[in-house]
Design an enzyme around this catalytic site. Structure first.
Site, PDB file in Angstrom:
ATOM      1  N   ASP A   1      -0.201   5.179   0.687  1.00 50.13           N
ATOM      2  CA  ASP A   1      -0.462   6.224   1.682  1.00 50.13           C
ATOM      3  C   ASP A   1      -0.609   5.632   3.072  1.00 50.13           C
ATOM      4  OD1 ASP A   1      -0.746   8.707  -0.010  1.00 50.13           O
ATOM      5  OD2 ASP A   1      -2.122   7.347  -1.023  1.00 50.13           O
TER       6      ASP A   1
ATOM      7  N   ASP B   1       0.863  -1.167   0.000  1.00 52.81           N
ATOM      8  CA  ASP B   1       0.000   0.000   0.000  1.00 52.81           C
ATOM      9  C   ASP B   1       0.915   1.237   0.000  1.00 52.81           C
ATOM     10  OD1 ASP B   1      -2.228   1.794   0.573  1.00 52.81           O
ATOM     11  OD2 ASP B   1      -1.471   1.827   2.635  1.00 52.81           O
TER      12      ASP B   1
ATOM     13  N   ARG C   1      -7.549  18.158  -8.595  1.00 51.45           N
ATOM     14  CA  ARG C   1      -6.468  18.412  -9.564  1.00 51.45           C
ATOM     15  C   ARG C   1      -5.446  19.389  -8.971  1.00 51.45           C
ATOM     16  NH1 ARG C   1      -5.845  22.399 -12.545  1.00 51.45           N
ATOM     17  NH2 ARG C   1      -7.970  23.188 -12.213  1.00 51.45           N
TER      18      ARG C   1
HETATM   19  C1  XBP Z   1      -5.089   6.374  -0.034  1.00 55.21           C
HETATM   20  C2  XBP Z   1      -6.209   7.167  -0.535  1.00 55.21           C
HETATM   21  C3  XBP Z   1      -5.991   8.290  -1.435  1.00 55.21           C
HETATM   22  C4  XBP Z   1      -5.056   9.364  -0.888  1.00 55.21           C
HETATM   23  C5  XBP Z   1      -5.114  10.619  -1.699  1.00 55.21           C
HETATM   24  O1  XBP Z   1      -4.791   5.345  -0.890  1.00 55.21           O
HETATM   25  O2  XBP Z   1      -7.325   6.891  -0.159  1.00 55.21           O
HETATM   26  O3  XBP Z   1      -7.232   8.879  -1.660  1.00 55.21           O
HETATM   27  O4  XBP Z   1      -5.440   9.722   0.423  1.00 55.21           O
HETATM   28  O5  XBP Z   1      -4.859  10.368  -3.026  1.00 55.21           O
HETATM   29  P1  XBP Z   1      -3.838   4.101  -0.441  1.00 55.21           P
HETATM   30  P2  XBP Z   1      -5.842  10.874  -4.183  1.00 55.21           P
HETATM   31  O6  XBP Z   1      -3.785   3.988   1.071  1.00 55.21           O
HETATM   32  O7  XBP Z   1      -4.518   2.933  -1.085  1.00 55.21           O
HETATM   33  O8  XBP Z   1      -2.474   4.352  -1.016  1.00 55.21           O
HETATM   34  O9  XBP Z   1      -6.183  12.276  -3.847  1.00 55.21           O
HETATM   35  O10 XBP Z   1      -5.058  10.746  -5.445  1.00 55.21           O
HETATM   36  O11 XBP Z   1      -7.040   9.981  -4.145  1.00 55.21           O
HETATM   37 MG    MG Z   2      -2.970   3.281   3.294  1.00 55.62          MG
END
Ligand code: XBP
Ligand code: MG
Length: 261
Positions: free
Chosen positions: A11, A9, A83
């Site tokens: 984030d 993963d 964006r």
């Molecule tokens: C985490 C998310 C994402 C990020 C923000 O994804 O839910 O929405 O917070 O990115 P993961 P975006 O833990 O699966 O990596 O604004 O591009 O959605």
């Molecule tokens: Mg995560």
């Protein structure tokens, strides 16, 4: 059964991107768009109930009296803010403000050294993954990952299992032979729903994540303390981080038939 791939993963797991990255970038995007809005740390934590930045803005808009009433206008506003946020997020990341979590590089290096295929399984935007990993792993970071699945690649974001199913298909392995590393309940649920065993490295926003059926959970890959199950050789000199052997041992233990004797 053996471990044939490691699925990351992004984030919260590879880096603590949410509080000091995405949240800060969203606040800057609000300002740039002339909106007097601010997501404090607590509010952003509430909004992490949904995956995806656009979805997060839409969730917030659903609670605001000053949100555009028409659905079309709301969606257009959410897309515009998202964006702008991603461009500002890339600036924060490239300024070096978001390090990899401790223990992550060690695990990546070990997997590479042992030729264990790795995948990225995130429902964040591809540009965000590019910004983070391009900085920390180098311009050719993609070469280190046999599968890369991002938000644009799926019809349904986590906790839907689609991202994991795609990654496993790209790697051409049985889902049970992978190990996912996740921090959040949404992510862990996605992995489990795809049949991928999951290890939870808890993050600042999810300090108590313990998902039923997880192979193990603990405070992060940087320490061998406070993990459950306890890593086998805890305290061995020279070993501070969770290692690939720990993941393999947890995986084997979970796969072993119950001893009913
Ligand atoms: C985490 C998310 C994402 C990020 C923000 O994804 O839910 O929405 O917070 O990115 P993961 P975006 O833990 O699966 O990596 O604004 O591009 O959605
Ligand atoms: Mg995560």
């Amino acid at each position: 059964m053996t471990v044939r791939a490691l699925l990351w993963d992004v984030d919260g797991t590879l880096a603590e991107t949410e509080r000091d990255g995405h949240r800060v970038a969203f606040n800057r995007a609000f300002e740039a768009a002339g909106l007097d809005w601010h997501w404090d740390i607590e509010r952003y934590g509430e909004l992490l109930a949904v995956a995806g930045g656009v979805e997060r803005v839409l969730l917030d808009l659903s609670t605001r009296a000053d949100a555009p009433p028409a659905l079309d206008a709301r969606t257009a506003l959410a897309r515009d803010l998202h964006r702008r946020k991603n461009a500002l997020y890339a600036e924060i990341v490239s300024a070096g403000r978001i390090p990899l979590r401790e223990g992550v590089r060690e695990m990546i290096d070990e997997a590479r050294a042992r030729d264990l295929p790795m995948g990225i399984v995130s429902t964040t935007s591809r540009a965000n993954v590019e910004a983070l990993l391009g900085l920390h792993l180098g311009a050719d970071w993609q070469r280190g990952f046999a599968a890369i699945v991002c938000g644009e690649d799926v019809g349904a974001k986590k906790p839907d299992p689609e991202a994991y199913r795609r990654a496993v298909a790209q790697l051409d392995i049985d889902a049970r032979d992978a190990v996912a590393i996740e921090d959040s309940p949404l992510g862990a649920t996605a992995a489990r729903a795809a049949g991928v065993p999951v290890v939870i490295a808890r993050s600042v926003y999810f300090p108590a994540t313990a998902v039923p059926g997880a192979l193990a959970h603990g405070p992060g890959l940087h320490t061998r303390n406070r993990w459950r199950p306890v890593p086998k050789d805890r305290g061995e000199r020279g070993k501070q981080c969770i290692t690939l052997d720990d993941l393999v041992a947890w995986h084997a233990k979970a796969a072993a038939p119950l001893d009913l004797a």
